[in-house]
Design an enzyme around this catalytic site. Structure first.
Site, PDB file in Angstrom:
ATOM      1  N   TYR A 154       5.011   6.073  -1.338  1.00 32.34           N
ATOM      2  CA  TYR A 154       5.991   6.783   0.057  1.00 32.34           C
ATOM      3  C   TYR A 154       7.271   5.561  -0.075  1.00 32.34           C
ATOM      4  CZ  TYR A 154       6.626   7.186   4.937  1.00 32.34           C
ATOM      5  OH  TYR A 154       7.459   7.293   6.219  1.00 32.34           O
ATOM      6  N   GLY A 184       0.690  -1.281   0.165  1.00 37.29           N
ATOM      7  CA  GLY A 184       0.022   0.030  -0.094  1.00 37.29           C
ATOM      8  C   GLY A 184       0.934   1.310   0.115  1.00 37.29           C
TER       9      GLY A 184
HETATM   10  P1  NDP Z   1       3.950  13.959  11.577  1.00 42.01           P
HETATM   11  O1  NDP Z   1       2.703  13.777  10.598  1.00 42.01           O
HETATM   12  O2  NDP Z   1       3.614  14.021  13.080  1.00 42.01           O
HETATM   13  O3  NDP Z   1       4.648  15.141  11.095  1.00 42.01           O
HETATM   14  C1  NDP Z   1       4.981  15.443   9.844  1.00 42.01           C
HETATM   15  C2  NDP Z   1       5.418  16.976   9.627  1.00 42.01           C
HETATM   16  O4  NDP Z   1       5.529  17.073   8.363  1.00 42.01           O
HETATM   17  C3  NDP Z   1       4.213  17.693  10.153  1.00 42.01           C
HETATM   18  O5  NDP Z   1       4.921  18.738  11.108  1.00 42.01           O
HETATM   19  C4  NDP Z   1       3.890  18.543   8.799  1.00 42.01           C
HETATM   20  O6  NDP Z   1       3.622  20.196   9.121  1.00 42.01           O
HETATM   21  C5  NDP Z   1       4.906  18.499   7.921  1.00 42.01           C
HETATM   22  N1  NDP Z   1       4.687  18.679   6.596  1.00 42.01           N
HETATM   23  C6  NDP Z   1       3.815  17.795   5.900  1.00 42.01           C
HETATM   24  N2  NDP Z   1       3.654  18.375   4.845  1.00 42.01           N
HETATM   25  C7  NDP Z   1       4.350  19.562   4.552  1.00 42.01           C
HETATM   26  C8  NDP Z   1       4.356  20.512   3.685  1.00 42.01           C
HETATM   27  N3  NDP Z   1       4.064  20.502   2.481  1.00 42.01           N
HETATM   28  N4  NDP Z   1       5.168  21.481   3.827  1.00 42.01           N
HETATM   29  C9  NDP Z   1       5.827  21.628   5.056  1.00 42.01           C
HETATM   30  N5  NDP Z   1       5.416  20.585   6.122  1.00 42.01           N
HETATM   31  C10 NDP Z   1       4.900  19.753   5.668  1.00 42.01           C
HETATM   32  O7  NDP Z   1       4.885  12.755  11.221  1.00 42.01           O
HETATM   33  P2  NDP Z   1       6.121  12.081  11.976  1.00 42.01           P
HETATM   34  O8  NDP Z   1       6.568  12.983  12.942  1.00 42.01           O
HETATM   35  O9  NDP Z   1       5.537  10.589  12.285  1.00 42.01           O
HETATM   36  O10 NDP Z   1       6.984  11.890  10.778  1.00 42.01           O
HETATM   37  C11 NDP Z   1       8.185  12.760  10.372  1.00 42.01           C
HETATM   38  C12 NDP Z   1       9.036  12.010   9.278  1.00 42.01           C
HETATM   39  O11 NDP Z   1       9.423  10.852   9.689  1.00 42.01           O
HETATM   40  C13 NDP Z   1       8.334  11.918   8.230  1.00 42.01           C
HETATM   41  O12 NDP Z   1       9.114  12.143   6.955  1.00 42.01           O
HETATM   42  C14 NDP Z   1       7.764  10.451   7.874  1.00 42.01           C
HETATM   43  O13 NDP Z   1       7.768   9.854   6.750  1.00 42.01           O
HETATM   44  C15 NDP Z   1       9.192   9.890   8.651  1.00 42.01           C
HETATM   45  N6  NDP Z   1       8.841   8.604   9.564  1.00 42.01           N
HETATM   46  C16 NDP Z   1       8.211   8.536  10.322  1.00 42.01           C
HETATM   47  C17 NDP Z   1       7.922   7.197  10.895  1.00 42.01           C
HETATM   48  C18 NDP Z   1       6.909   7.100  12.084  1.00 42.01           C
HETATM   49  O14 NDP Z   1       6.675   6.137  12.692  1.00 42.01           O
HETATM   50  N7  NDP Z   1       6.348   8.140  12.636  1.00 42.01           N
HETATM   51  C19 NDP Z   1       8.638   6.130  10.611  1.00 42.01           C
HETATM   52  C20 NDP Z   1       9.489   6.455   9.606  1.00 42.01           C
HETATM   53  C21 NDP Z   1       9.690   7.570   9.013  1.00 42.01           C
HETATM   54  P3  NDP Z   1       2.147  20.692   9.415  1.00 42.01           P
HETATM   55  O15 NDP Z   1       1.599  20.059  10.541  1.00 42.01           O
HETATM   56  O16 NDP Z   1       2.714  22.220   9.629  1.00 42.01           O
HETATM   57  O17 NDP Z   1       1.509  20.495   8.206  1.00 42.01           O
END
Ligand code: NDP
Length: 246
Positions: free
Chosen positions: A152, A148
């Site tokens: 990503y 899925g």
């Molecule tokens: P969250 O959804 O909590 O945070 C994602 C952040 O990305 C938010 O602060 C959001 O900002 C920001 N964001 C999304 N789209 C945009 C955009 N177009 N421009 C600016 N900011 C943007 O996710 P996580 O903290 O869990 O994840 C953080 C990173 O870690 C990601 O890259 C994710 O893929 C990676 N990751 C996470 C894992 C997990 O288990 N949580 C595992 C592996 C990787 P706003 O809220 O202001 O939109």
């Protein structure tokens, strides 16, 4: 003068832990938030109550011009960026059969184009100053694939290709470029997965039988940002509780 660390998506689950860790280590921490995020002032106030004086600027990391403008503002108001953590990311999960172009594009633009968009305006300065750290937050699913997640997994795997190529180009100037590939970390993104799916499908894949903690990933970011990590570049460091070994 303390080094400046710019963390994209610093108001999210992982990003917040990274901001807190770097601030505790004495960096001047700047984060970005999506232009539509109305909760940014609230987040800044709650962090201030905890004693963290973060700077925050709106930026759509998926948009090249927005990223250039954001970095220009950061450099003018705070200072040159020494550490860039490309952390902002989204998921739009669906099987390939259902995957449509908008959901493919959104994930590629936010997770992969963003790395180009944000690194482009900071990299030359790091090279000129002879010190810099670029840390890309990828995912275990970019390493092993995930049902899925063709969008990503492709974007996250692409981040590491970028890391390796850029690491070669800037190594002689003491600028390091590395990827961190977290497994499942207990943030909002993962907590959005239904509990029965977490318990029946995800936790059983993790030898440590638990989700990771944002602070554990933040500790690794802090290490890669440090002077001690000067010889680590082009690496993809897994932090996944033993879920995927390669
Ligand atoms: P969250 O959804 O909590 O945070 C994602 C952040 O990305 C938010 O602060 C959001 O900002 C920001 N964001 C999304 N789209 C945009 C955009 N177009 N421009 C600016 N900011 C943007 O996710 P996580 O903290 O869990 O994840 C953080 C990173 O870690 C990601 O890259 C994710 O893929 C990676 N990751 C996470 C894992 C997990 O288990 N949580 C595992 C592996 C990787 P706003 O809220 O202001 O939109």
């Amino acid at each position: 003068m303390a080094r400046v660390a710019l963390v994209t998506g610093g108001m999210g689950g992982l990003g917040e832990a990274v901001c807190i860790k770097l601030a505790a280590l004495g960096y001047r921490v700047v984060t970005t938030y999506s232009p539509g995020n109305t909760k940014a002032p609230e987040w800044l106030a709650s962090m201030k109550n905890l004693g963290y004086d973060f700077h925050a600027f709106p930026c759509d990391v998926a948009d090249y011009d927005s990223a250039q403008q954001c970095v220009a503002t950061v450099e003018k108001e705070i200072g040159a960026v020494d550490v860039l953590v490309n952390n902002a990311g989204i998921t739009r999960d669906m099987t390939f059969k259902k995957m449509d172009k908008p959901n493919w594009d959104a994930v590629m633009r936010t997770n992969l184009d963003s790395v180009f968009n944000m690194t482009k305006p900071v990299c030359d300065g790091m090279v000129e100053r002879g010190w810099g750290r670029i840390i890309n937050i990828s995912s275990v699913n970019g390493q092993k694939g995930a049902f899925g997640q063709t969008n990503y997994s492709a974007a996250k795997a692409g981040m590491h290709g970028f890391t390796k190529a850029l690491a070669l180009e800037v190594a002689r100037k003491a600028v390091t470029v590395n990827t961190i590939s977290p497994g499942y970390i207990g943030t909002k993104m993962v907590m959005a997965i239904p509990k029965e799916v977490l318990d029946s499908k995800i936790i059983p894949q993790i030898p440590m039988a638990r989700l990771g903690k944002p602070e554990e990933v933040a500790g690794l970011v802090a290490y890669l940002a440090s002077d001690e990590a000067a010889f680590v570049t082009g690496a993809n460091i897994a932090i996944n509780g033993g879920q995927h070994m390669y």
